[in-house]
Design a protein around this motif. Structure first.
Motif, PDB file in Angstrom:
ATOM      1  N   ARG A 131       0.840  -1.207   0.000  1.00 41.56           N
ATOM      2  CA  ARG A 131       0.000   0.000   0.000  1.00 41.56           C
ATOM      3  C   ARG A 131       0.866   1.244   0.000  1.00 41.56           C
ATOM      4  O   ARG A 131       0.596   2.214  -0.715  1.00 41.56           O
ATOM      5  CB  ARG A 131      -0.895   0.005   1.246  1.00 41.56           C
ATOM      6  CG  ARG A 131      -1.904  -1.094   1.226  1.00 41.56           C
ATOM      7  CD  ARG A 131      -3.244  -0.640   1.787  1.00 41.56           C
ATOM      8  NE  ARG A 131      -4.210  -1.706   1.577  1.00 41.56           N
ATOM      9  CZ  ARG A 131      -4.520  -2.622   2.484  1.00 41.56           C
ATOM     10  NH1 ARG A 131      -3.982  -2.580   3.689  1.00 41.56           N
ATOM     11  NH2 ARG A 131      -5.378  -3.565   2.207  1.00 41.56           N
ATOM     12  N   ARG A 156       0.771   4.032  -2.956  1.00 46.99           N
ATOM     13  CA  ARG A 156       0.455   5.455  -2.759  1.00 46.99           C
ATOM     14  C   ARG A 156       1.590   6.328  -3.280  1.00 46.99           C
ATOM     15  O   ARG A 156       1.369   7.399  -3.815  1.00 46.99           O
ATOM     16  CB  ARG A 156       0.209   5.718  -1.273  1.00 46.99           C
ATOM     17  CG  ARG A 156      -1.178   5.292  -0.834  1.00 46.99           C
ATOM     18  CD  ARG A 156      -1.534   5.888   0.508  1.00 46.99           C
ATOM     19  NE  ARG A 156      -0.715   5.333   1.564  1.00 46.99           N
ATOM     20  CZ  ARG A 156      -1.053   4.275   2.309  1.00 46.99           C
ATOM     21  NH1 ARG A 156      -2.193   3.653   2.100  1.00 46.99           N
ATOM     22  NH2 ARG A 156      -0.256   3.842   3.257  1.00 46.99           N
ATOM     23  N   LEU A 165      -2.745  -1.112  -5.474  1.00 50.11           N
ATOM     24  CA  LEU A 165      -3.596  -1.105  -4.277  1.00 50.11           C
ATOM     25  C   LEU A 165      -4.568  -2.279  -4.303  1.00 50.11           C
ATOM     26  O   LEU A 165      -4.820  -2.930  -3.287  1.00 50.11           O
ATOM     27  CB  LEU A 165      -4.390   0.192  -4.199  1.00 50.11           C
ATOM     28  CG  LEU A 165      -3.713   1.396  -3.555  1.00 50.11           C
ATOM     29  CD1 LEU A 165      -4.653   2.580  -3.555  1.00 50.11           C
ATOM     30  CD2 LEU A 165      -3.266   1.083  -2.138  1.00 50.11           C
ATOM     31  N   ALA A 216      -2.856  -5.274  -3.259  1.00 51.39           N
ATOM     32  CA  ALA A 216      -2.691  -5.279  -1.799  1.00 51.39           C
ATOM     33  C   ALA A 216      -3.971  -5.768  -1.130  1.00 51.39           C
ATOM     34  O   ALA A 216      -3.931  -6.624  -0.247  1.00 51.39           O
ATOM     35  CB  ALA A 216      -2.326  -3.882  -1.309  1.00 51.39           C
ATOM     36  N   ASN A 217      -5.108  -5.251  -1.587  1.00 53.52           N
ATOM     37  CA  ASN A 217      -6.385  -5.664  -0.990  1.00 53.52           C
ATOM     38  C   ASN A 217      -6.626  -7.156  -1.158  1.00 53.52           C
ATOM     39  O   ASN A 217      -7.015  -7.851  -0.235  1.00 53.52           O
ATOM     40  CB  ASN A 217      -7.545  -4.881  -1.624  1.00 53.52           C
ATOM     41  CG  ASN A 217      -7.468  -3.414  -1.279  1.00 53.52           C
ATOM     42  OD1 ASN A 217      -6.816  -3.046  -0.300  1.00 53.52           O
ATOM     43  ND2 ASN A 217      -8.081  -2.572  -2.097  1.00 53.52           N
TER      44      ASN A 217
END
Lengths: 344, 128
Positions: free
Chosen positions: A220, A224, A322, A325-326
């Protein structure tokens, strides 16, 4: 597969592998009579990981690693499959080479950590200043050594002077002549117990390290950073940084999509071993996550290649990451639950 | 040249293949030796970056801005920190030796240390 022999004439079968360290470890166990594949070694040794280390820069490139630290896979696998092993480092290069020759004479195969730049059997595209490549030395030959490099299809020869430089190269992550070998193994290891330990350890590594640069948190964090990368750097620099990440993801012997495909292959084997349908479905989920990572690298590569003309944006690439990652968070939480139910 | 063309031009000559895991038709994983497209692009980009850096170093030496040591350092993919560790000198001293006027006055014993670390002969070390 290529047939070779060690110094005492014992046959050695060279297997092609995707990743250096898991390939080396698998070769050690096969040499001792325990037939265990590369993905299995990778899973048992808890190879899957994520870490973003912007402060270590070999060859000017920040490290984004998709596996645990060098040396960990071998140590963990050897311990979990109850094998005895020797690990040594040296200050004096001459002493390191002498001891290597002595061990080779006993018919033992030896693993080494080396710097990729000085291994002259590689071509330009492999050689970069990174001290973390593992290989196996089979025996001494005239002016050099016979080497089984698991990332290549066939065994190769390497001059002694080059090997010495590769082992004792200075710079970030120095190998200090790191040498390791298995002395004995349990001929009937408890694979199930080892798999469970490996999977539990992986879940902990991915979910529970309380630092923002490791595991799911690390993914994450990096995602970002990618989204807002153009605020901090100009386009060329941003593309260069993105290219570095893709190199760690696809180019450095990861078996595709940052080891995610290899882990899916491990889960597939584990599902057969335990006869577990849940592990089989987790393997499919991991394959899907691997496809997502591949999608990320495709989008990023398009950005790098077409620069301004591309329709793809850094925000889209970061968003894909992302998403990875989830999905991985859900995956590892599910794996945690499934592992608890497995019986040895 | 495009990065993937550079990759192909090297890969065709060396014939070395790396593996990656891909599911086959039945969903079973096998080791595939075809490189993926992102891999070819980033690797080609990396090679062309290194080549550009070496060429840039060569130009700087020919223009008299840097000593030949700078070129040989770039050729071995080192920076001053790595080179200093390899020859066993301080970074400050190595940086000083990158200046042409200081490099030209170096003693043979110092040159020998550099030549040994960079695996070139002393004559090669003085030229580009």
């Amino acid at each position: 597969m290529t047939l070779e022999s060690t110094a005492t004439g014992k046959p050695f079968v060279h297997h092609h592998a995707a990743h250096c360290e898991s390939g080396v470890t698998s070769a050690f166990f096969r040499d001792k009579g325990v037939d265990i594949s590369e993905p299995m070694v990778f899973g048992i040794g808890s190879g899957i990981f994520f870490g973003y280390l912007p402060f270590i820069k070999p060859a000017g490139m920040t490290i984004t690693t998709f596996r645990s630290q060098p040396g960990a896979i071998f140590r963990k696998v050897a311990k979990r499959l109850s094998g005895d092993f020797v690990v040594k480092t040296y200050r004096n290069p001459q002493k390191g080479m002498d001891e290597l020759r002595q061990v080779l004479k006993t018919g033992q195969i030896v693993g080494l950590k080396t710097n990729l730049y000085w291994l002259t059997y590689f071509s330009e595209r492999f050689r970069f200043n990174f001290s973390g490549h593992n290989l196996i030395v089979l025996r001494e030959i005239e002016n050099g050594f016979r080497i089984s490099d698991p990332t290549l299809e066939h065994p190769v020869d390497c001059p002694a002077a080059d090997l010495q430089r590769a082992r004792f190269a200075r710079g970030p992550m120095e190998a200090h002549g790191y040498m390791y070998y298995l002395t004995s193994v349990n001929p009937n290891p408890d694979l199930r117990q080892a798999c469970i330990k490996g999977m539990k350890d992986s879940c902990n590594l991915m979910l529970r390290i309380p630092l923002p640069i490791f595991g799911i948190r690390g993914i994450r964090f990096l995602a970002r950073k990618i989204i807002s990368i153009t605020e901090k750097f100009d386009l060329n620099e941003a593309c260069r940084l993105l290219a570095d990440i893709i190199r760690w993801l696809e180019d450095t012997g990861t078996g595709g999509a940052g080891f995610r495909y290899m882990y899916a292959a491990f889960l597939q084997e584990a599902a057969d071993l335990f006869g577990s349908a849940e592990l089989a479905s987790l393997s499919e989920e991991m394959t899907a996550i691997g496809h997502d990572w591949r999608e990320f690298s495709l989008v990023a590569t398009r950005i790098i290649k077409q620069r301004n003309k591309s329709e793809e944006t850094f925000a889209k690439a970061g968003g894909l990451m992302l998403n990875c990652a989830n999905r991985e968070e859900i995956f590892f939480k599910r794996l945690q639950k499934v592992v608890r139910k497995l019986k040895t | 040249m495009e990065p993937d063309e550079i990759f192909r031009s090297i890969a065709d000559v060396d014939g070395l293949k790396r593996g990656q895991y891909t599911p086959n038709n039945q969903g079973k994983y096998i080791l595939d030796t075809n490189p993926s497209w992102p891999e070819t692009v980033v690797n080609g980009l990396y090679v062309s970056d290194i080549r550009a850096r070496i060429e840039e170093a060569r130009r700087a030496v020919l223009a008299g801005q840097k000593s030949p040591l700078y070129y040989h350092m770039a050729r071995r993919q080192m920076n001053t920190a790595i080179l200093a560790k390899t020859v066993g000198m301080t970074v400050f001293r190595v940086k000083r030796h990158l200046r042409p006027e200081i490099f030209s006055k170096l003693k043979p014993s110092i040159l020998d240390r550099y030549a040994h670390a960079l695996v070139v002969s002393q004559e090669e070390l003085k030229s580009v």
